[in-house]
Motif scaffolding. Structure first.
Motif, mmCIF file in Angstrom:
data_model
loop_
_atom_site.group_PDB
_atom_site.id
_atom_site.type_symbol
_atom_site.label_atom_id
_atom_site.label_comp_id
_atom_site.label_asym_id
_atom_site.label_seq_id
_atom_site.Cartn_x
_atom_site.Cartn_y
_atom_site.Cartn_z
ATOM 1 N N LEU A 1 2.859 6.003 -5.231
ATOM 2 C CA LEU A 1 2.360 7.339 -5.502
ATOM 3 C C LEU A 1 3.400 8.402 -5.148
ATOM 4 C CD1 LEU A 1 -1.326 7.383 -4.212
ATOM 5 C CD2 LEU A 1 -0.558 7.937 -6.519
ATOM 6 N N PHE A 2 3.499 9.403 -5.995
ATOM 7 C CA PHE A 2 4.352 10.559 -5.704
ATOM 8 C C PHE A 2 3.616 11.798 -6.172
ATOM 9 C CE2 PHE A 2 7.477 13.702 -7.192
ATOM 10 C CZ PHE A 2 8.168 13.932 -6.004
ATOM 11 N N TYR A 3 3.453 12.791 -5.270
ATOM 12 C CA TYR A 3 2.838 14.037 -5.698
ATOM 13 C C TYR A 3 3.920 14.991 -6.176
ATOM 14 C CZ TYR A 3 0.212 18.301 -6.122
ATOM 15 O OH TYR A 3 -0.339 19.448 -6.631
ATOM 16 N N ASP A 4 3.851 15.330 -7.448
ATOM 17 C CA ASP A 4 4.806 16.233 -8.077
ATOM 18 C C ASP A 4 4.288 17.659 -7.898
ATOM 19 O OD1 ASP A 4 6.562 17.593 -9.676
ATOM 20 O OD2 ASP A 4 5.998 16.593 -11.550
ATOM 21 N N ASP A 5 4.763 18.354 -6.867
ATOM 22 C CA ASP A 5 4.248 19.690 -6.563
ATOM 23 C C ASP A 5 4.671 20.727 -7.590
ATOM 24 O OD1 ASP A 5 6.909 19.632 -5.810
ATOM 25 O OD2 ASP A 5 6.612 20.661 -3.908
ATOM 26 N N GLU A 6 5.728 20.460 -8.324
ATOM 27 C CA GLU A 6 6.187 21.423 -9.323
ATOM 28 C C GLU A 6 5.328 21.382 -10.579
ATOM 29 O OE1 GLU A 6 10.410 21.456 -9.970
ATOM 30 O OE2 GLU A 6 10.823 20.886 -7.894
ATOM 31 N N ALA A 7 4.702 20.242 -10.847
ATOM 32 C CA ALA A 7 3.828 20.111 -12.015
ATOM 33 C C ALA A 7 2.368 19.915 -11.616
ATOM 34 C CB ALA A 7 4.281 18.944 -12.892
ATOM 35 N N ALA A 8 2.082 19.929 -10.306
ATOM 36 C CA ALA A 8 0.713 19.786 -9.788
ATOM 37 C C ALA A 8 0.030 18.534 -10.340
ATOM 38 C CB ALA A 8 -0.112 21.023 -10.086
ATOM 39 N N PRO B 1 0.823 -1.215 0.000
ATOM 40 C CA PRO B 1 0.000 0.000 0.000
ATOM 41 C C PRO B 1 0.852 1.258 0.000
ATOM 42 C CG PRO B 1 0.061 -0.968 2.196
ATOM 43 C CD PRO B 1 0.730 -1.953 1.284
ATOM 44 N N SER B 2 0.473 2.208 -0.835
ATOM 45 C CA SER B 2 1.182 3.488 -0.945
ATOM 46 C C SER B 2 0.163 4.619 -0.842
ATOM 47 C CB SER B 2 1.921 3.575 -2.289
ATOM 48 O OG SER B 2 2.490 4.858 -2.465
ATOM 49 N N ILE B 3 0.421 5.564 0.050
ATOM 50 C CA ILE B 3 -0.483 6.699 0.265
ATOM 51 C C ILE B 3 0.272 8.002 0.046
ATOM 52 C CG2 ILE B 3 -1.803 7.995 1.995
ATOM 53 C CD1 ILE B 3 -2.661 5.387 3.233
ATOM 54 N N ALA B 4 -0.364 8.935 -0.656
ATOM 55 C CA ALA B 4 0.155 10.289 -0.818
ATOM 56 C C ALA B 4 -1.007 11.260 -0.679
ATOM 57 C CB ALA B 4 0.845 10.455 -2.169
ATOM 58 N N GLN B 5 -0.721 12.410 -0.086
ATOM 59 C CA GLN B 5 -1.752 13.420 0.131
ATOM 60 C C GLN B 5 -1.626 14.533 -0.900
ATOM 61 O OE1 GLN B 5 -1.501 15.532 3.891
ATOM 62 N NE2 GLN B 5 -3.722 15.700 4.031
ATOM 63 N N GLY B 6 -2.759 14.945 -1.432
ATOM 64 C CA GLY B 6 -2.772 16.040 -2.386
ATOM 65 C C GLY B 6 -2.856 17.386 -1.703
ATOM 66 N N PRO B 7 -2.717 18.473 -2.458
ATOM 67 C CA PRO B 7 -2.771 19.813 -1.877
ATOM 68 C C PRO B 7 -4.137 20.170 -1.288
ATOM 69 C CG PRO B 7 -2.736 19.926 -4.270
ATOM 70 C CD PRO B 7 -2.464 18.506 -3.907
ATOM 71 N N ASP B 8 -5.173 19.430 -1.694
ATOM 72 C CA ASP B 8 -6.508 19.664 -1.134
ATOM 73 C C ASP B 8 -6.744 18.900 0.154
ATOM 74 O OD1 ASP B 8 -6.539 17.124 -2.171
ATOM 75 O OD2 ASP B 8 -8.340 17.383 -3.386
ATOM 76 N N GLY B 9 -5.719 18.168 0.630
ATOM 77 C CA GLY B 9 -5.840 17.422 1.875
ATOM 78 C C GLY B 9 -6.326 16.004 1.725
ATOM 79 N N VAL B 10 -6.744 15.609 0.534
ATOM 80 C CA VAL B 10 -7.259 14.255 0.312
ATOM 81 C C VAL B 10 -6.090 13.272 0.220
ATOM 82 C CG1 VAL B 10 -8.537 12.752 -1.269
ATOM 83 C CG2 VAL B 10 -9.339 15.090 -0.824
ATOM 84 N N TYR B 11 -6.250 12.129 0.884
ATOM 85 C CA TYR B 11 -5.265 11.062 0.822
ATOM 86 C C TYR B 11 -5.651 10.094 -0.296
ATOM 87 C CZ TYR B 11 -3.944 12.660 5.509
ATOM 88 O OH TYR B 11 -3.545 13.413 6.573
ATOM 89 N N HIS B 12 -4.661 9.686 -1.065
ATOM 90 C CA HIS B 12 -4.890 8.742 -2.151
ATOM 91 C C HIS B 12 -4.076 7.482 -1.887
ATOM 92 C CE1 HIS B 12 -6.934 11.812 -4.600
ATOM 93 N NE2 HIS B 12 -6.050 12.646 -4.053
ATOM 94 N N LEU B 13 -4.693 6.338 -2.114
ATOM 95 C CA LEU B 13 -4.094 5.032 -1.826
ATOM 96 C C LEU B 13 -4.103 4.174 -3.080
ATOM 97 C CD1 LEU B 13 -3.250 2.570 0.055
ATOM 98 C CD2 LEU B 13 -5.718 2.235 0.408
ATOM 99 N N VAL B 14 -2.963 3.557 -3.375
ATOM 100 C CA VAL B 14 -2.890 2.542 -4.433
ATOM 101 C C VAL B 14 -2.235 1.295 -3.847
ATOM 102 C CG1 VAL B 14 -2.848 4.159 -6.370
ATOM 103 C CG2 VAL B 14 -0.696 3.483 -5.288
ATOM 104 N N TRP B 15 -2.522 0.131 -4.432
ATOM 105 C CA TRP B 15 -1.958 -1.108 -3.908
ATOM 106 C C TRP B 15 -1.964 -2.209 -4.969
ATOM 107 C CZ3 TRP B 15 -6.893 0.588 -2.723
ATOM 108 C CH2 TRP B 15 -7.946 -0.292 -2.978
#
Length: 314
Positions: free
Chosen positions: A130-137, A72-86
């Motif tokens: 999951l990886f949130y790329d903040d430079e490319a949103a 399981p991999s979790i990353a949080q977006g700028p809106d506060g929502v957590y996203h999970l993939v597995w």
């Protein structure tokens, strides 16, 4: 040691412990237990060295034919929502599971994202990260797949000759076409992108070739690569599922040492020398590899409250 010095040291140690527990952020480690049909578990830590199992299943797997939840991999977006993939299956599965949550407690309906369906002979889609790329949103999702006879064969059989693939998304509703992420010239799985600073990215991964099956790093100025300057393999054989986080000035790389039946950890500051600190960390028995991210203390208290409520209802 005289008594006054001893008291000063004890007081200093108490302050350090208290500061860890009252800090703004807490570390969360996603987890699962074998067999992988149990579901998503979470560990927490105030210092990234000593972990406690919340002892609760937050999601029972429903996506995919095998109905399992691994890696399981979790990353949080700028809106506060957590996203999970597995991972949803060992073989004959060309996608992975997905769900989202605003609080890590209540989760959306599970979906199966078929990212390798365009390759009819693709064997699997392992360990999506999951990886949130903040430079490319945008979110980048990287996983390992085997397409038999696509790449030069190593010592492993053709249905275990993995390369890394990726897609990107902004909303988890539409996904960019799948592309090859990394072909290092050997079978590779369990990759995780970590941002060290602007235009400075590290890829931690498992060399899945025989006889290696251990962990290494590579570097890039772009999260999508190309990645170069591969390090030596710095863990013992039969290591997998690396997850990296920063604690103070140190970078910690956790990994599943599955033949030794323990969780290992390496510490580094320069990514050139690696110190084995496996005997200095505390990881609950049964924990299997996931990823590490940070939450607020308020979020942890919500998780603790939820697990206590479930315990009281038993």
């Amino acid at each position: 040691m005289n008594r006054s010095v001893k008291y000063i040291l004890l007081a200093f140690a108490s302050v350090l412990i208290l500061s860890c527990k009252t800090g703004k952020n807490v570390y969360i480690f996603t987890s699962f237990h074998e067999p992988a049909d149990g579901g998503l578990r979470l560990l927490y830590s105030y210092d990234a060295y000593h972990w406690t199992d919340l002892n609760h299943v937050f999601i029972k797997p429903e996506a995919g034919n095998a109905k399992i939840l691994r890696d399981p991999s979790i990353a949080q977006g700028p809106d506060g929502v957590y996203h999970l993939v597995w991972t949803t299956g060992w073989k004959d599965d060309q996608g992975f599971g997905y769900a989202s949550s605003k609080d890590l407690v209540h989760w959306s309906a599970q979906q199966h994202i078929n990212v390798m369906g365009y390759e009819p002979t693709a064997v699997n889609a392992w360990a999506p990260e999951l990886f949130y790329d903040d430079e490319a949103a945008r979110f980048i999702i990287v996983w390992a797949s085997t397409i038999p006879n696509r790449f030069p064969k190593g010592q492993e059989p053709e249905d275990n000759n993995h390369r890394l693939y990726y897609t990107t998304t902004k909303d988890f509703k539409t996904f960019a076409p799948t592309k090859l992420f990394l072909d290092p010239g050997f079978s590779v799985i369990d990759a995780e992108i970590v941002k060290r600073s602007r235009h400075d990215y590290i890829l931690v991964m498992k060399d899945n070739t025989r006889p290696n099956r251990n962990i290494l790093l590579a570097f890039s100025n772009n999260p999508l690569g190309p990645y170069t300057n591969y390090t030596k393999r710095f863990t013992e054989m039969y290591s997998e599922g690396p997850s990296m986080t920063k604690a103070g000035s140190n970078w910690l790389i956790y990994y599943d040492s599955y033949r030794l039946k323990r969780y290992g950890a390496m510490r580094t500051t320069d990514f050139k020398t690696f110190t084995d600190i496996s005997d200095s960390v505390k990881v609950p028995e049964g924990h299997k590899h996931g990823t590490i991210f940070k939450v607020t203390k308020k979020q942890l208290n919500l998780l603790l409250k939820e697990t206590q409520l479930k315990t009281d209802q038993r």
